[in-house]
Design a protein around this motif. Structure first.
Motif, PDB file in Angstrom:
ATOM      1  N   ALA A   1      13.405   1.678   7.983  1.00 20.32           N
ATOM      2  CA  ALA A   1      14.688   2.122   7.437  1.00 20.32           C
ATOM      3  C   ALA A   1      15.189   1.150   6.375  1.00 20.32           C
ATOM      4  N   GLN A   2      15.070  -0.157   6.661  1.00 23.86           N
ATOM      5  CA  GLN A   2      15.515  -1.163   5.694  1.00 23.86           C
ATOM      6  C   GLN A   2      14.801  -1.005   4.353  1.00 23.86           C
ATOM      7  N   VAL A   3      13.501  -0.861   4.410  1.00 32.16           N
ATOM      8  CA  VAL A   3      12.704  -0.818   3.187  1.00 32.16           C
ATOM      9  C   VAL A   3      12.968   0.481   2.429  1.00 32.16           C
ATOM     10  N   ARG A   4      13.097   1.578   3.136  1.00 31.97           N
ATOM     11  CA  ARG A   4      13.373   2.853   2.464  1.00 31.97           C
ATOM     12  C   ARG A   4      14.674   2.787   1.669  1.00 31.97           C
ATOM     13  N   VAL A   5      15.706   2.212   2.260  1.00 30.36           N
ATOM     14  CA  VAL A   5      16.988   2.095   1.563  1.00 30.36           C
ATOM     15  C   VAL A   5      16.855   1.176   0.352  1.00 30.36           C
ATOM     16  N   ALA A   6      16.163   0.046   0.531  1.00 29.17           N
ATOM     17  CA  ALA A   6      16.009  -0.904  -0.569  1.00 29.17           C
ATOM     18  C   ALA A   6      15.197  -0.312  -1.714  1.00 29.17           C
ATOM     19  N   LEU A   7      14.165   0.471  -1.390  1.00 32.03           N
ATOM     20  CA  LEU A   7      13.387   1.131  -2.444  1.00 32.03           C
ATOM     21  C   LEU A   7      14.240   2.163  -3.175  1.00 32.03           C
ATOM     22  N   ALA A   8      15.007   2.935  -2.427  1.00 34.20           N
ATOM     23  CA  ALA A   8      15.856   3.954  -3.049  1.00 34.20           C
ATOM     24  C   ALA A   8      16.900   3.333  -3.960  1.00 34.20           C
ATOM     25  N   ASP A   9      17.392   2.139  -3.571  1.00 33.35           N
ATOM     26  CA  ASP A   9      18.399   1.433  -4.370  1.00 33.35           C
ATOM     27  C   ASP A   9      17.784   0.582  -5.476  1.00 33.35           C
ATOM     28  N   ARG A  10      16.468   0.598  -5.565  1.00 32.48           N
ATOM     29  CA  ARG A  10      15.723  -0.175  -6.568  1.00 32.48           C
ATOM     30  C   ARG A  10      16.043  -1.672  -6.496  1.00 32.48           C
ATOM     31  N   ARG A  11      16.114  -2.169  -5.259  1.00 26.56           N
ATOM     32  CA  ARG A  11      16.388  -3.592  -5.048  1.00 26.56           C
ATOM     33  C   ARG A  11      15.120  -4.415  -4.881  1.00 26.56           C
ATOM     34  N   LEU A  12      13.958  -3.749  -4.861  1.00 24.20           N
ATOM     35  CA  LEU A  12      12.705  -4.469  -4.655  1.00 24.20           C
ATOM     36  C   LEU A  12      11.910  -4.496  -5.960  1.00 24.20           C
ATOM     37  N   PRO A  13      11.689  -5.669  -6.539  1.00 29.73           N
ATOM     38  CA  PRO A  13      10.937  -5.731  -7.791  1.00 29.73           C
ATOM     39  C   PRO A  13       9.457  -5.434  -7.578  1.00 29.73           C
TER      40      PRO A  13
ATOM     41  N   GLU B   1       1.966   4.195  -2.972  1.00 30.27           N
ATOM     42  CA  GLU B   1       0.717   4.572  -3.641  1.00 30.27           C
ATOM     43  C   GLU B   1      -0.001   3.299  -4.078  1.00 30.27           C
ATOM     44  N   ASP B   2      -0.216   3.089  -5.389  1.00 32.98           N
ATOM     45  CA  ASP B   2      -0.956   1.898  -5.823  1.00 32.98           C
ATOM     46  C   ASP B   2      -0.046   0.808  -6.360  1.00 32.98           C
ATOM     47  N   ARG B   3       1.260   0.900  -6.079  1.00 37.46           N
ATOM     48  CA  ARG B   3       2.210  -0.098  -6.547  1.00 37.46           C
ATOM     49  C   ARG B   3       2.739  -0.913  -5.373  1.00 37.46           C
ATOM     50  N   ALA B   4       2.838  -2.228  -5.575  1.00 35.80           N
ATOM     51  CA  ALA B   4       3.352  -3.121  -4.543  1.00 35.80           C
ATOM     52  C   ALA B   4       4.738  -3.609  -4.943  1.00 35.80           C
ATOM     53  N   PHE B   5       5.675  -3.594  -3.982  1.00 34.75           N
ATOM     54  CA  PHE B   5       7.037  -4.029  -4.242  1.00 34.75           C
ATOM     55  C   PHE B   5       7.371  -5.226  -3.356  1.00 34.75           C
ATOM     56  N   ASP B   6       7.964  -6.241  -3.949  1.00 32.68           N
ATOM     57  CA  ASP B   6       8.284  -7.503  -3.300  1.00 32.68           C
ATOM     58  C   ASP B   6       9.381  -7.300  -2.254  1.00 32.68           C
ATOM     59  N   LEU B   7       9.117  -7.713  -1.022  1.00 31.97           N
ATOM     60  CA  LEU B   7      10.066  -7.543   0.069  1.00 31.97           C
ATOM     61  C   LEU B   7      11.017  -8.731   0.241  1.00 31.97           C
ATOM     62  N   ARG B   8      10.894  -9.760  -0.582  1.00 36.99           N
ATOM     63  CA  ARG B   8      11.705 -10.958  -0.353  1.00 36.99           C
ATOM     64  C   ARG B   8      13.213 -10.765  -0.511  1.00 36.99           C
ATOM     65  N   PRO B   9      13.685  -9.733  -1.222  1.00 38.83           N
ATOM     66  CA  PRO B   9      15.125  -9.486  -1.133  1.00 38.83           C
ATOM     67  C   PRO B   9      15.592  -9.096   0.274  1.00 38.83           C
ATOM     68  N   LEU B  10      14.649  -8.667   1.134  1.00 38.87           N
ATOM     69  CA  LEU B  10      14.977  -8.281   2.504  1.00 38.87           C
ATOM     70  C   LEU B  10      14.578  -9.330   3.528  1.00 38.87           C
ATOM     71  N   THR B  11      13.455  -9.990   3.317  1.00 38.37           N
ATOM     72  CA  THR B  11      12.915 -10.910   4.320  1.00 38.37           C
ATOM     73  C   THR B  11      12.027 -11.948   3.656  1.00 38.37           C
ATOM     74  N   ALA B  12      12.004 -13.145   4.231  1.00 38.14           N
ATOM     75  CA  ALA B  12      11.136 -14.185   3.692  1.00 38.14           C
ATOM     76  C   ALA B  12       9.675 -13.881   3.973  1.00 38.14           C
ATOM     77  N   ASP B  13       9.413 -13.122   5.055  1.00 35.67           N
ATOM     78  CA  ASP B  13       8.024 -12.819   5.410  1.00 35.67           C
ATOM     79  C   ASP B  13       7.990 -11.674   6.419  1.00 35.67           C
ATOM     80  N   ILE B  14       6.775 -11.193   6.686  1.00 35.50           N
ATOM     81  CA  ILE B  14       6.600 -10.129   7.683  1.00 35.50           C
ATOM     82  C   ILE B  14       6.383 -10.809   9.032  1.00 35.50           C
ATOM     83  N   ASP B  15       7.506 -11.108   9.668  1.00 37.51           N
ATOM     84  CA  ASP B  15       7.488 -11.851  10.928  1.00 37.51           C
ATOM     85  C   ASP B  15       8.183 -11.037  12.015  1.00 37.51           C
ATOM     86  N   GLY B  16       8.287 -11.642  13.198  1.00 34.97           N
ATOM     87  CA  GLY B  16       8.873 -10.927  14.315  1.00 34.97           C
ATOM     88  C   GLY B  16      10.304 -10.494  14.069  1.00 34.97           C
TER      89      GLY B  16
END
Length: 282
Positions: A43-55, A19-34
């Motif tokens: 799938a990676q992001v869904r699991v990380a969001l569910a586990d509340r690992r993304l600030p 929605e209007d909230r942004a969550f930091d992906l750096r616990p998963l990846t340094a950047d949105i790259d290939g």
């Protein structure tokens, strides 16, 4: 899923929007790259969001929006891919897919200033649907196979210097397509699970006046056909960008003036977001 990169040039932070909230992906990846796009990012992001690992990123709306992917290894472009645009360019619809390239360093943020290159008198706008590749594609067996190789879709402005593209091109278009900042991209990369990109409205405005208004369903060569056919001639790598063509309503038609410093260009594709650029002197 909507993925973006926020922050100053060269310091962008990869984020996912809920929605209007942004969550930091750096616990998963340094950047949105290939590498990230080829590793099942949804799938990676869904699991990380569910586990509340993304600030959560505070005050995300106040941050500059960068291009939603890092600089790709290649930017492939399909020319004259809407019949009406081919007509306003003085050409018949192509029998075979027209491909040209832009320099990867043209990719910038969706709201960054657009500089009219030195000596340019015919800088033009082009709203386009962009395809971002998520898995290596080479000699795909069918157009249907293309679906498995697409990471998502973006709004792109395929800026063009028409004199350099046509009058002094030597027969190749890329000279007029690769000016600094000539590929504003974003605001977000939207993954295929969230959107059907085959029939989206795409529009552009200059100084608030309507210019282009069409739908991706009017593409001569469709999304899957483009990816399949390109794979017969070259290798598409994860993170590569394909621009699919622009509809009628550009300055090349003779109906509108070319861009000059002070102009405001806005572009929008349904479900993918909106860009806004101020034109400045180069």
């Amino acid at each position: 899923m909507k993925l973006s990169r926020l922050g100053p040039v060269g310091e962008e932070v990869p984020v996912v929007w809920e929605e209007d909230r942004a969550f930091d992906l750096r616990p998963l990846t340094a950047d949105i790259d290939g590498a990230f796009l080829s590793s099942d990012p949804v799938a990676q992001v869904r699991v990380a969001l569910a586990d509340r690992r993304l600030p959560m990123v505070g005050e995300a709306d106040a941050l500059r929006v960068g291009a939603p992917i890092v600089r790709p290894s290649a930017v492939y472009c399909i020319g004259m891919n809407y019949a009406a645009h081919a007509a306003e360019s003085g050409s018949a619809p192509p029998e075979h897919m027209v491909m040209f390239m832009k320099s990867p360093n043209t990719v910038v943020g969706p709201n960054d200033d657009v500089a009219v290159p030195r000596g340019s008198t015919k800088t033009d706008w082009e709203v386009e649907l962009g395809i971002v590749i998520g898995a290596r594609a080479s000699y795909l067996e069918s157009a249907a196979d293309a679906r498995l190789h697409i990471a998502g879709y973006v709004v792109a402005n395929d800026l063009s210097e028409r004199d350099w593209q046509i009058a002094v091109s030597g027969g190749q278009w890329s000279k007029g397509k690769s000016g600094p900042g000539f590929c504003p991209l974003g605001p977000a990369l939207v993954t295929p699970d969230e959107i059907d990109a085959s029939d989206l409205r795409l529009r552009s405005w200059v100084n608030g006046e309507p210019r282009q208004d069409s739908r991706t369903s009017d593409l001569i060569f469709g999304i899957e056909q483009i990816v399949w056919e390109l794979s017969q001639y070259l290798i598409l790598e994860p993170g590569d960008l394909i621009l699919t063509g622009t509809p009628e309503g550009v300055a090349l038609s003779g109906r509108f003036p070319y861009l000059t410093p002070g102009d405001i260009v806005e572009l929008e594709i349904e479900g993918l977001g909106r860009q806004r650029q101020t034109v400045v002197a180069g």
